[in-house]
Design a protein around this motif. Sequence first.
Motif, PDB file in Angstrom:
ATOM      1  N   GLY A 546      66.641  22.443  38.687  1.00 15.25           N
ATOM      2  CA  GLY A 546      65.474  23.268  38.967  1.00 15.25           C
ATOM      3  C   GLY A 546      65.780  24.323  40.021  1.00 15.25           C
ATOM      4  N   ALA A 547      66.468  23.903  41.096  1.00 13.07           N
ATOM      5  CA  ALA A 547      66.829  24.848  42.150  1.00 13.07           C
ATOM      6  C   ALA A 547      67.826  25.889  41.647  1.00 13.07           C
ATOM      7  CB  ALA A 547      67.397  24.095  43.349  1.00 13.07           C
ATOM      8  N   LEU A 548      68.796  25.456  40.845  1.00 17.08           N
ATOM      9  CA  LEU A 548      69.777  26.387  40.268  1.00 17.08           C
ATOM     10  C   LEU A 548      69.095  27.451  39.414  1.00 17.08           C
ATOM     11  CD1 LEU A 548      72.745  24.201  38.942  1.00 17.08           C
ATOM     12  CD2 LEU A 548      72.872  25.924  40.738  1.00 17.08           C
ATOM     13  N   LEU A 549      68.233  27.002  38.511  1.00 19.60           N
ATOM     14  CA  LEU A 549      67.571  27.940  37.600  1.00 19.60           C
ATOM     15  C   LEU A 549      66.660  28.904  38.341  1.00 19.60           C
ATOM     16  CD1 LEU A 549      66.732  25.571  34.601  1.00 19.60           C
ATOM     17  CD2 LEU A 549      68.517  27.323  34.703  1.00 19.60           C
ATOM     18  N   LEU A 550      66.011  28.420  39.387  1.00 21.27           N
ATOM     19  CA  LEU A 550      65.146  29.305  40.163  1.00 21.27           C
ATOM     20  C   LEU A 550      65.958  30.391  40.866  1.00 21.27           C
ATOM     21  CD1 LEU A 550      62.633  26.730  41.650  1.00 21.27           C
ATOM     22  CD2 LEU A 550      62.076  28.628  40.120  1.00 21.27           C
ATOM     23  N   LYS A 551      67.108  30.011  41.420  1.00 15.34           N
ATOM     24  CA  LYS A 551      67.943  31.029  42.057  1.00 15.34           C
ATOM     25  C   LYS A 551      68.440  32.046  41.031  1.00 15.34           C
ATOM     26  CE  LYS A 551      71.951  31.935  44.931  1.00 15.34           C
ATOM     27  NZ  LYS A 551      73.076  31.398  45.733  1.00 15.34           N
ATOM     28  N   GLU A 552      68.880  31.559  39.870  1.00 15.48           N
ATOM     29  CA  GLU A 552      69.339  32.483  38.831  1.00 15.48           C
ATOM     30  C   GLU A 552      68.186  33.376  38.371  1.00 15.48           C
ATOM     31  OE1 GLU A 552      71.832  31.110  35.688  1.00 15.48           O
ATOM     32  OE2 GLU A 552      72.667  29.480  36.880  1.00 15.48           O
ATOM     33  N   ALA A 553      66.987  32.814  38.287  1.00 18.36           N
ATOM     34  CA  ALA A 553      65.817  33.616  37.892  1.00 18.36           C
ATOM     35  C   ALA A 553      65.536  34.706  38.916  1.00 18.36           C
ATOM     36  CB  ALA A 553      64.606  32.709  37.724  1.00 18.36           C
ATOM     37  N   GLN A 554      65.646  34.352  40.201  1.00 17.12           N
ATOM     38  CA  GLN A 554      65.416  35.346  41.249  1.00 17.12           C
ATOM     39  C   GLN A 554      66.427  36.481  41.144  1.00 17.12           C
ATOM     40  OE1 GLN A 554      62.907  35.410  43.810  1.00 17.12           O
ATOM     41  NE2 GLN A 554      63.718  37.497  43.872  1.00 17.12           N
TER      42      GLN A 554
END
Length: 617
Positions: A546-554
């Motif tokens: 979840g944290a990985l995907l959020l950073k990539e999304a940002q």
Amino acid sequence: MSDGIDHGQFAEGRHVNYWKLDRALERELRRIYTDDEFEWAESRLSEFGEIVGHTIADNADYIDDHGPELEPYDKHGEVQNRVRYPAEQLENERLAYEMGIVSDSFEAPPGREEPMPLSHNLAMQYLLCYADPGFDCPVAMTAGAALVLEKFDDGDLAGYYEGLTSRTYADLLEGAMFLTEKQGGSDVGANETRAEWDQDEECWRLYGEKWFCSNIDAEGTLALARTEDAPEGTQGLSMFLVPHADPDEAGDGPYTKGDRLEDGPLAPDEVNDQLYRRLKDKLGTIAVPTGEVEFTGAKAHLVGEEENGFKQMTEMLNVERLSNAAASCGIIGRVLLESKIYAANREAFGETIDQYPLMRADLVDMAVDHEAAMAYTFEAARLLSERERAERGADSAEGDTDAEDTYRLMRLLVPIAKARTARMAVDTASYGMEIHGGNGYVNDFVTNRLLRDAQVLPIWEGTENILSLDVLRALEREDAHEPLFEAIEDRLETVSHPALADAAETVEAEYHDLAGALAMLAGADGEYAQLSAKRLAHYVFDVFTGALLLKEAQTKLDDGNGRMALVARRFVATELETPDARGIASGDRFALEAFEPIVRGASVDPETLSEPMAADD
């Protein structure tokens, strides 16, 4: 939107370029490669994706029906240990190895002054597994064997290392690891194979049985054995390299693929003293011959120091487990591609089936699972690459805090990557078969083989229970929670876009709950900790991903594209939120509104993320 992929233009998921159709892989490699690494690799990965999508994919289906056959004896009853391969398999081997699938991560490839990171080997394995996860097993073990020799050989086995890392097929040696014994299985310390020093021949000889030996006739096999007077358990095991041919009869240098092609089967007096008893009649992964081996005095080379074999094996297991995860991701990617294409072409009740809400929801969630598996696996691959590059480099100093944290985090993430993605591959392959209906169940269609091939992935390199216990060891012995918490916090701190606020709040809350759970388990008795180990492994995957995907999304939002924000939000909602009434009463139409960007890869204007997206009619 116009930049999405129209899957209706394809008849099926072959005779295409897998690299060009896999935007998730491109995104992950742009993230974890340096700019110069990606610039060098892009055209080569595209070339490899074309080869895999055409020749290797076609050959793989033929090999599944006409796989390797064992001829243990010649016509006179003498041991010859010959495995007969179809020509299509030899062609696949030549194409993959000469594209540098192993060599480029160990020796500087053409156009570069230094090797590519090990993540490049995993990226190429991933593409290979779109076509043949069975063949990927020898590729992975070849890379693993090369890593063991690079780390632990004192130079005596330089010829074998050169063969394992050769870019020329004629000079190539494939690797293998004969680990499993009937009485031991996952209990490696119970292994009974023994090594005896032959004073007359001045060599080691192995005696014993290995029960599940993949790539049975590899030219350079690693095996664990116990020397005389060695202690019981894993601490008494030593690592040996066992040649396929008697090294004293092989001529100058190790026996290679070229020797096989030029000279044909070994003569009985050229065979190393071992018997390949039979090949296993397996459900899938037909391309890799797996069998039973009886060592009857086989000549072997000690790798490194005596009684260091278990440590050496764990180094190889890091690569093998990530290779398993890459294979799982490759199967998920191929099944997803086949499903998108089929749904875009199959008509029912006057519409292609990708127009129906339930199918759209299924394809959206399959795509999100693929994105999540890719993000997690290639983050673990990045850590492995950093660790190995630091060890190779002169600037790596013992006690370096950053290097130590990288290792500890990698040590935690790798078994979880293997466990979670393997289960995802089986589930995805099973549902991909269902999407294709009766055709999916028939051997003429690739979904049948993909499910059979996927089913071994939860077993290879440790079952989910074994891996979950390994997670506990990483937490207990190496305090791996410390770099884990730091990594999650660092990623959450980068998230600032309002479209990600709710999802980030959920991940942060779950992160704190995970930290609390770990603190509780630290004080719990061992039995309860083991009882919770599998749930804990999945929890770490969900929060970290979840944290990985959020950073990539940002990052993508900063570049003007909101597609990854939709992916991250869907993953968090599916894996970390518990909606009332199971979401039925929520009115959520996400799968319909986000179908174009998530399934077809269309871009999303970040300004629209705070508003409901218009669903296609």
